[in-house]
Design a protein around this motif. Structure first.
Motif, PDB file in Angstrom:
ATOM      1  N   LEU A  70     -56.959  37.659 -87.883  1.00  0.00           N
ATOM      2  CA  LEU A  70     -56.746  38.297 -86.589  1.00  0.00           C
ATOM      3  C   LEU A  70     -57.641  37.610 -85.561  1.00  0.00           C
ATOM      4  O   LEU A  70     -58.849  37.484 -85.756  1.00  0.00           O
ATOM      5  CB  LEU A  70     -57.065  39.793 -86.685  1.00  0.00           C
ATOM      6  CG  LEU A  70     -56.895  40.611 -85.405  1.00  0.00           C
ATOM      7  CD1 LEU A  70     -55.441  40.612 -84.959  1.00  0.00           C
ATOM      8  CD2 LEU A  70     -57.398  42.029 -85.621  1.00  0.00           C
TER       9      LEU A  70
ATOM     10  N   TYR B 108     -49.861  41.577 -83.456  1.00  0.00           N
ATOM     11  CA  TYR B 108     -51.014  40.766 -83.071  1.00  0.00           C
ATOM     12  C   TYR B 108     -50.991  39.404 -83.762  1.00  0.00           C
ATOM     13  O   TYR B 108     -50.666  39.303 -84.961  1.00  0.00           O
ATOM     14  CB  TYR B 108     -52.308  41.509 -83.407  1.00  0.00           C
ATOM     15  CG  TYR B 108     -52.583  42.646 -82.448  1.00  0.00           C
ATOM     16  CD1 TYR B 108     -53.470  42.489 -81.390  1.00  0.00           C
ATOM     17  CD2 TYR B 108     -51.938  43.866 -82.579  1.00  0.00           C
ATOM     18  CE1 TYR B 108     -53.719  43.522 -80.490  1.00  0.00           C
ATOM     19  CE2 TYR B 108     -52.173  44.908 -81.690  1.00  0.00           C
ATOM     20  CZ  TYR B 108     -53.061  44.719 -80.653  1.00  0.00           C
ATOM     21  OH  TYR B 108     -53.294  45.746 -79.759  1.00  0.00           O
TER      22      TYR B 108
ATOM     23  N   ASN C 228     -59.154  41.495 -75.734  1.00  0.00           N
ATOM     24  CA  ASN C 228     -59.071  40.029 -75.874  1.00  0.00           C
ATOM     25  C   ASN C 228     -58.334  39.596 -77.140  1.00  0.00           C
ATOM     26  O   ASN C 228     -58.555  38.491 -77.640  1.00  0.00           O
ATOM     27  CB  ASN C 228     -60.446  39.371 -75.836  1.00  0.00           C
ATOM     28  CG  ASN C 228     -61.096  39.459 -74.468  1.00  0.00           C
ATOM     29  OD1 ASN C 228     -60.444  39.813 -73.493  1.00  0.00           O
ATOM     30  ND2 ASN C 228     -62.375  39.152 -74.405  1.00  0.00           N
ATOM     31  N   TYR C 229     -57.457  40.456 -77.654  1.00  0.00           N
ATOM     32  CA  TYR C 229     -56.566  40.069 -78.747  1.00  0.00           C
ATOM     33  C   TYR C 229     -55.254  39.581 -78.144  1.00  0.00           C
ATOM     34  O   TYR C 229     -54.822  40.057 -77.092  1.00  0.00           O
ATOM     35  CB  TYR C 229     -56.278  41.254 -79.668  1.00  0.00           C
ATOM     36  CG  TYR C 229     -57.485  41.812 -80.387  1.00  0.00           C
ATOM     37  CD1 TYR C 229     -57.894  41.305 -81.618  1.00  0.00           C
ATOM     38  CD2 TYR C 229     -58.210  42.872 -79.836  1.00  0.00           C
ATOM     39  CE1 TYR C 229     -58.999  41.835 -82.281  1.00  0.00           C
ATOM     40  CE2 TYR C 229     -59.312  43.402 -80.488  1.00  0.00           C
ATOM     41  CZ  TYR C 229     -59.700  42.873 -81.715  1.00  0.00           C
ATOM     42  OH  TYR C 229     -60.784  43.393 -82.356  1.00  0.00           O
TER      43      TYR C 229
ATOM     44  N   VAL D  26     -51.399  39.703 -78.313  1.00  0.00           N
ATOM     45  CA  VAL D  26     -50.386  40.605 -78.857  1.00  0.00           C
ATOM     46  C   VAL D  26     -49.067  40.334 -78.151  1.00  0.00           C
ATOM     47  O   VAL D  26     -49.030  40.052 -76.952  1.00  0.00           O
ATOM     48  CB  VAL D  26     -50.837  42.075 -78.684  1.00  0.00           C
ATOM     49  CG1 VAL D  26     -51.114  42.392 -77.226  1.00  0.00           C
ATOM     50  CG2 VAL D  26     -49.822  43.035 -79.269  1.00  0.00           C
TER      51      VAL D  26
ATOM     52  N   LYS E  61     -59.536  37.334 -82.058  1.00  0.00           N
ATOM     53  CA  LYS E  61     -60.097  37.978 -80.882  1.00  0.00           C
ATOM     54  C   LYS E  61     -60.756  36.889 -80.050  1.00  0.00           C
ATOM     55  O   LYS E  61     -61.705  36.234 -80.493  1.00  0.00           O
ATOM     56  CB  LYS E  61     -61.108  39.056 -81.257  1.00  0.00           C
ATOM     57  CG  LYS E  61     -61.661  39.792 -80.041  1.00  0.00           C
ATOM     58  CD  LYS E  61     -62.513  40.991 -80.440  1.00  0.00           C
ATOM     59  CE  LYS E  61     -62.952  41.763 -79.203  1.00  0.00           C
ATOM     60  NZ  LYS E  61     -63.685  43.001 -79.531  1.00  0.00           N
TER      61      LYS E  61
ATOM     62  N   THR F  65     -61.380  47.492 -80.498  1.00  0.00           N
ATOM     63  CA  THR F  65     -61.367  46.973 -81.869  1.00  0.00           C
ATOM     64  C   THR F  65     -60.008  47.274 -82.487  1.00  0.00           C
ATOM     65  O   THR F  65     -59.579  48.433 -82.516  1.00  0.00           O
ATOM     66  CB  THR F  65     -62.480  47.596 -82.719  1.00  0.00           C
ATOM     67  OG1 THR F  65     -63.748  47.315 -82.111  1.00  0.00           O
ATOM     68  CG2 THR F  65     -62.458  47.022 -84.127  1.00  0.00           C
TER      69      THR F  65
END
Length: 458
Positions: free
Chosen positions: A160, A147, A138-139, A141, A162, A117
């Protein structure tokens, strides 16, 4: 101008040259830094107020000088380096990618599955560095740890992102289209069989695909065929036959060779009425995956001529081989599949790709533009923040036909390189060295003259 004035002017020249060398040094050091924007040096002369007479320059007895300041080239376009990484993206034209700086990264394990997270601060940063990769959570960056803030498709509201790596659900088959010209010169009992893939609601990449067998049989009656449909599954597996008749030209307005009627005694089939120009469809409900699944077989229109562009249609004309021609069929179902990767297109759409070739787009990269991009505040890690001089961010999407933000497009699987031209910077370095040396000579000359003046007093 006095000796002291000459010294002051020369000192300002030395300082300006030193500032210039500092910018050149920064540029050369970042010549291979992707997303870096070159910093040039602007020079302005200093003129003091009037002392004697009418001219503040000619009649002045005070020195002028020079002032050097940074000239940022934030809007300069860098070259493109192809990386073949599906999560990399470069901006072609105006605009900056919104990113967030992480304030918290928490890794957890739930039921043996690891997760992450990420929390970013409330300030939106901007960059041209699009070398994104997907981290453990699964972000997306970039290499500097910022990000990606993406927008739901069709909006400019950044958040943001994800990536959801869940399998994509199957789309059950509902409609099947069939096109064919059945041969008018076929012999009695001639058969043609076709297998059409059908997907149920629980279909995956390897299971849930079924086959609907479509069999055409020429009868002893002129211009008449029988259609049989077989699912090969549990429950009712066979449907038909359907007697399909083509016109012989004796019953206007039906034209010879065109579909005239369909009839059946099978209660499991629903046929549309045989009317001139009306749709010719057959509805059935075979059991796939243990449950009845309604299918509609589209055969085009009654009394319709052959149309090469049509997705469905039946005719009966003579063929050279006595075999059906122009046969084509399609169905609207799709299998489910496991997540594979993420990629971008030239509009900044974020495409989720799956193992069976399917894809879907839920988000896109929204670019930010500014009234004066060169006045953005430059931070570490090739990031920028707006200032009062740059103006606030104006967000826009590349796929917007109006494009009020005047943002550019994207080059997928590519990163934007530094805008530094090494040859140009080396030329500037030689010039800066010469300027520094000449101003140093002035300081030396003025010092010698002052020394002689002091000696005269002695």
């Amino acid at each position: 101008m006095t000796f002291f004035g000459a010294l002051g002017t020369a000192v300002s020249g030395v300082n300006a040259a030193a500032t210039w060398v500092g910018s050149i040094s920064d540029n050369i050091a970042n010549s291979t830094t992707n997303g870096y924007k070159v910093v040039n040096t602007a020079f302005s002369d200093l003129v003091h107020n009037k002392v004697l007479g009418e001219s503040p320059v000619i009649d002045s007895t005070k020195q002028g000088g020079v002032l050097a300041s940074a000239k940022f080239e934030n809007r300069a376009q860098g070259g493109f380096l192809q990386t073949f990484q599906t999560t990399n993206i470069a901006v072609s034209g105006q605009g900056f990618i919104p990113v967030g700086r992480p304030t918290s990264i928490v890794d957890t394990t739930v039921d043996g599955e690891s997760d992450r997270t990420v929390t970013v601060d409330s300030t939106t940063y901007f960059t041209r560095l699009g070398d994104f990769h997907m981290d453990a959570g699964n972000y997306l960056v970039n290499s500097n740890g910022y990000y990606l803030l993406a927008s739901p498709l069709g909006t400019t509201r950044t958040q943001l992102l994800k990536v959801d790596d869940s399998p994509i659900e199957a789309i059950p088959t509902r409609n099947i289209s069939f096109t064919a010209n059945l041969p008018a010169n076929a012999t009695n009992g001639a058969q043609s069989r076709y297998s059409i893939p059908v997907y149920d609601a629980n279909s995956t990449a390897t299971t849930g695909q079924h086959d609907l067998q479509v069999t055409w049989t020429k009868t002893a009656t002129a211009n008449e065929w029988q259609l049989q449909l077989d699912s090969g599954e549990t429950g009712q597996t066979s449907f038909g036959p359907v007697t399909v008749t083509f016109a012989d030209g004796s019953t206007p307005p039906f034209v010879a060779g065109r579909l005239q009627s369909m009839t059946t005694a099978d209660a499991g089939l629903t046929l549309t009425p045989s009317t001139d120009g009306g749709p010719a469809t057959i509805t059935l409900s075979p059991e796939f995956g243990g449950a009845a699944q309604e299918l509609t077989l589209d055969l085009g229109f009654f009394n319709a001529n052959f149309d090469a562009t049509a997705t469905a249609g039946l005719t009966q004309f003579t063929t050279p081989t006595g075999q059906p021609s122009n046969v084509d069929f399609n169905q609207d179902g799709l299998p489910g599949a496991e997540f594979k990767n993420v990629s971008f297109n030239d509009l900044g759409h974020i495409i989720y790709n799956y193992g069976n070739g399917r894809s879907q787009t839920l988000f896109q990269v929204t670019l930010a533009n500014f009234r004066e991009p060169d006045r953005l505040d430059r931070l570490d890690d090739t990031t920028f923040l707006p200032t009062s001089s740059s103006g606030t961010a104006i967000f826009g999407n590349s796929d917007d036909p109006d494009n009020p933000a005047a943002v550019g497009r994207f080059v997928p699987a590519t990163v934007e390189q530094s805008t530094v031209d090494i040859a140009e910077q080396m030329t500037f370095l030689v010039q800066a060295q010469q300027a520094y040396g000449m101003n140093s000579q002035v300081i030396t000359a003025a010092d010698q003259m002052l020394s002689r003046l002091i000696d005269l007093k002695r």
